[in-house]
Design an enzyme around this catalytic site. Structure first.
Site, PDB file in Angstrom:
ATOM      1  N   GLU A  61     -10.775   9.439  -4.770  1.00 47.31           N
ATOM      2  CA  GLU A  61     -11.798   8.610  -5.404  1.00 47.31           C
ATOM      3  C   GLU A  61     -13.183   9.272  -5.461  1.00 47.31           C
ATOM      4  O   GLU A  61     -14.159   8.814  -4.825  1.00 47.31           O
ATOM      5  CB  GLU A  61     -11.917   7.272  -4.674  1.00 47.31           C
ATOM      6  CG  GLU A  61     -10.851   6.318  -5.062  1.00 47.31           C
ATOM      7  CD  GLU A  61     -11.229   4.868  -4.755  1.00 47.31           C
ATOM      8  OE1 GLU A  61     -12.216   4.623  -4.048  1.00 47.31           O
ATOM      9  OE2 GLU A  61     -10.508   3.980  -5.243  1.00 47.31           O
TER      10      GLU A  61
ATOM     11  N   GLU B 151      -3.282   3.146  -5.997  1.00 49.80           N
ATOM     12  CA  GLU B 151      -3.548   2.132  -4.963  1.00 49.80           C
ATOM     13  C   GLU B 151      -3.604   0.760  -5.640  1.00 49.80           C
ATOM     14  O   GLU B 151      -4.552   0.449  -6.336  1.00 49.80           O
ATOM     15  CB  GLU B 151      -4.868   2.420  -4.247  1.00 49.80           C
ATOM     16  CG  GLU B 151      -4.910   3.748  -3.551  1.00 49.80           C
ATOM     17  CD  GLU B 151      -6.228   3.997  -2.855  1.00 49.80           C
ATOM     18  OE1 GLU B 151      -7.043   3.059  -2.747  1.00 49.80           O
ATOM     19  OE2 GLU B 151      -6.477   5.129  -2.428  1.00 49.80           O
TER      20      GLU B 151
END
Ligand code: GLA
Length: 671
Positions: free
Chosen positions: A162, A333
């Site tokens: 991320e 995710e």
């Protein structure tokens, strides 16, 4: 394009083109006793999981002392997971460098917008411009690749984790300042060219040489917008370069394994299209509950959708990252329950994890991994759900994952998402431009794009998100909500396409140097439509203006432009200020909107444009959303009321019912 583009994994590799949706989970063996691993792995396989992602936060576990590696835990974890039948996605661990490294090289740390060093103690504690960290990231990536690059159980790689999380793209460190000056010299060549581009003769801001240029931080008033946008361009390039280095190391030492990075929802801090050029598949992290709480909808909508989320925000990101991944997209995710980081952290309604999983597949996602296998009872995310509770008993999402795993068997294989008839243009530079010069407090470019996307989705229309580099072949309608800086290549492709085109306000209003174009906006778009923008104003309320479009009156929003035009006027302002001024103008192929429309006007506008482009649509679906993947149609109910679905008579229902319950999914096949 980067050198790694040519060495991307062959897109036909089965790991990138599975016959059916694959499922996975994020797992942290370093957080659990080794004796748990075999049982965990066996339960994952029994649940129907195909993939497991590990390692992205494992640096201090594998290198506890400088240069001293302990691979035992990683070796054993990969072995246990692989032998159970799971495909391992191995993360490079550069999102969390160890304390000993930071203590040795504090120049690794970034400096935040408050001017303070962002210190060790959490994660993402590094500056993308740190030369030390660039070397160290290569060293640890090389160590991982040398050890696992040919491991039969390692089937894919995730770089870092991320980029942009915790607002870590922009750093104001000495390293960043040094690199920024070099970047500017490379971009402009001479300081005179920079002064010209930045308009530094305004307010006596002139620079004599590049070493005088500072980072745009703690300036008395807003800096030159070109200074701001150049700093963002530079920062974005730094992320791309940081990622590219890891990709090249992986390509060289781990052939045939797809490389991905897990992006965040709708983050515009760097150019995700440019970074994805070096990836084989784009992936992203789906947290709809936090996305609702922190998102664009008014409070009353948030209250109504509290446990199902914004019906369009997730789908928008699936379509965005499908474009970034050139058709290949994974969810790395998937939210399984309450999280811990949003302003409020509500649980999703029962059934929503199943709905989100099928929503992903319907939008072209080929793998959905859930964050995370087991809720950790310690550290920062102890409130964050997993598939299992901390004591390993199944939580709600475990059961919903099992349902999806079973339902997969009822669907035909090898269905692919097909090109939509509508393309919506997402341009990071244009976003950076409007962020640098918002002109009005309520101007939110990210909300504008999503609002326009939602208006089309409410009418049952599939949409492709495209960049300015995308080919436009086959689109009947191209929507540009906020294309402030159009490029000539895109304009030429628009001219060559047969598509109808709708531009939103501010389109064409800035040059790449952030100037008002010669001849006034919309600058180069005047090749497509005969208008000149002579006045721009931002307004306090979405109801500030009213317009007459056709025979209906609507509220117009927080932005209004005054134009001169030779085109047909399709809607006019009807309020007290300059009534009769054009609000929507156009010719046979191109339309330009001079205002930000209210939701009602936007819906009417989109219906009108769909008709104009010959695209069929459905009456407002309310909280129902539809999406198509090949000959399969998926229906999702984000609302609180059950609804009868518009299922064609010749369709065969494969999952669910024609009467769709809240948080429900129905899947049918066109016969
Ligand atoms: C992000 C990160 C994960 C975790 C989750 C929590 O997606 O990638 O490591 O922190 O948020 O929701």
């Amino acid at each position: 394009m980067s050198s790694t583009v040519q060495s991307r994994v062959d897109a036909t590799s089965t790991d990138l083109t599975p016959a059916m949706l694959e499922l996975g989970v994020c797992y942290y063996p370093e957080q659990w006793p080794r004796e748990k691993w075999p049982e965990d792995a066996a339960r994952m396989v029994e649940l129907g999981l195909d993939w497991v992602r590990i390692g992205e936060f494992s640096w201090s576990a594998v290198e506890p002392e400088p240069g001293q590696f302990d691979w035992s835990f990683m070796d054993e974890a990969i072995d246990v997971l692989g032998k159970a039948g799971l495909k391992v996605i191995l993360g490079t661990p550069t999102a969390a460098p160890p304390k000993w490294l930071i203590d040795r090289h504090p120049d690794i740390l970034a400096v935040g917008p408050d001017g303070h060093v962002r210190r060790f103690g959490a994660r993402r504690h590094y500056c993308f411009s740190s030369r030390t960290y660039f070397r160290e990231a290569a060293r640890i990536t090389r160590a991982f690749v040398e050890r696992y690059g040919h491991h039969p159980f390692v089937r894919a790689w995730q770089t870092d984790n991320e980029y942009g999380d915790h607002d870590t793209i922009y750093s104001y460190s000495a390293e960043a300042e040094r690199a920024f000056r070099l970047w500017l010299e490379n971009r402009y060549g001479t300081i005179d060219a920079l002064n010209e581009a930045w308009g530094t003769r305004f307010w006596s801001m002139r620079y004599r040489h590049f070493d005088e240029v500072d980072l745009p931080l703690h300036v008395v008033e807003e800096p030159s917008p070109t200074h701001l946008v150049d700093f963002v361009r530079f920062s974005s390039d730094q992320v791309v370069q940081f990622n590219r280095q890891q990709v090249e190391i992986i390509r060289a030492g781990s052939p045939g394994r797809p490389v991905t990075h897990n992006f965040m929802s709708h983050n515009i801090d760097f150019d995700h299209f440019k970074l994805s050029e070096d990836l084989d598949v784009a992936s992203w992290d789906v947290y709809p509950m936090g996305g609702l709480i922190n998102g664009r909808l008014p409070d009353e909508e948030k209250a109504r959708l509290l446990r199902t989320g914004d019906p369009d925000q997730v789908a928008f990101n699936h379509d965005l990252y499908r474009a970034a991944g050139r058709g290949r997209v994974w969810v790395m995710e998937q939210q399984p329950g309450p999280v811990n980081w949003a302003a409020h952290n509500q649980a999703p309604a029962d059934g929503m994890v199943r709905l989100w999983t099928w929503l992903a597949y319907a939008h072209g996602v080929d793998m959905v991994a859930y964050f995370r296998w087991r809720q950790a009872p310690f550290a920062q995310e102890q409130f964050h759900a997993g598939l299992l509770l901390p004591d390993s008993t199944p939580d709600q999402a475990f059961h919903e994952t099992a349902t999806v795993a079973a339902e997969r068997e009822r669907l035909p294989k090898n269905r692919q998402r097909e090109r939509a008839k509508v393309a919506l243009v997402m341009d990071y530079e244009s976003r950076w431009a409007s962020r640098a010069l918002p002109q009005g407090r309520t101007y939110q470019a990210s909300a504008i794009c999503l609002d326009w996307y939602a208006a089309l989705s409410r009418h049952g229309v599939d949409i492709d998100i495209v960049s300015q580099e995308s080919d436009l072949e086959g689109y009947a309608l191209v929507i540009c909500p906020d294309l402030l800086i159009p490029n000539t290549g895109f304009i030429e492709r628009l001219k060559a396409s047969q598509a109808k085109v709708l531009f939103g306000p501010r389109s064409g209003s800035k040059t790449p140097d952030m100037h008002i174009p010669d001849g006034l906006p919309p600058g180069p778009l005047r090749d497509l439509i005969d208008i000149r923008v002579t006045r721009v104003e931002s307004l306090p309320s979405p109801e500030s203006e009213t317009v007459l479009h056709g025979n209906r009156s609507f509220a117009a929003g927080t932005w209004r432009e005054t134009i001169e035009t030779g085109e047909s006027v399709l809607a006019t302002f009807t309020g007290a200020y300059r009534p009769g001024s054009p609000a929507l103008v156009g010719n046979a192929g191109v339309r330009y909107l001079t205002a930000l429309p209210s939701r009602e006007w936007l819906d009417a506008l989109m219906r009108d444009c769909l008709d104009w482009a010959g695209i069929s649509w459905l009456p407002d679906l309310g909280d129902i959303r539809l999406a198509r993947r090949g000959d399969l149609t998926f229906a999702f109910n984000f609302g609180t009321e059950a609804k009868e679905l518009p299922i064609p008579a010749n369709a065969g229902i494969l999952v669910g019912e024609s009467y769709l319950e809240p948080a429900g999914v129905t899947i049918w096949r066109h016969i």
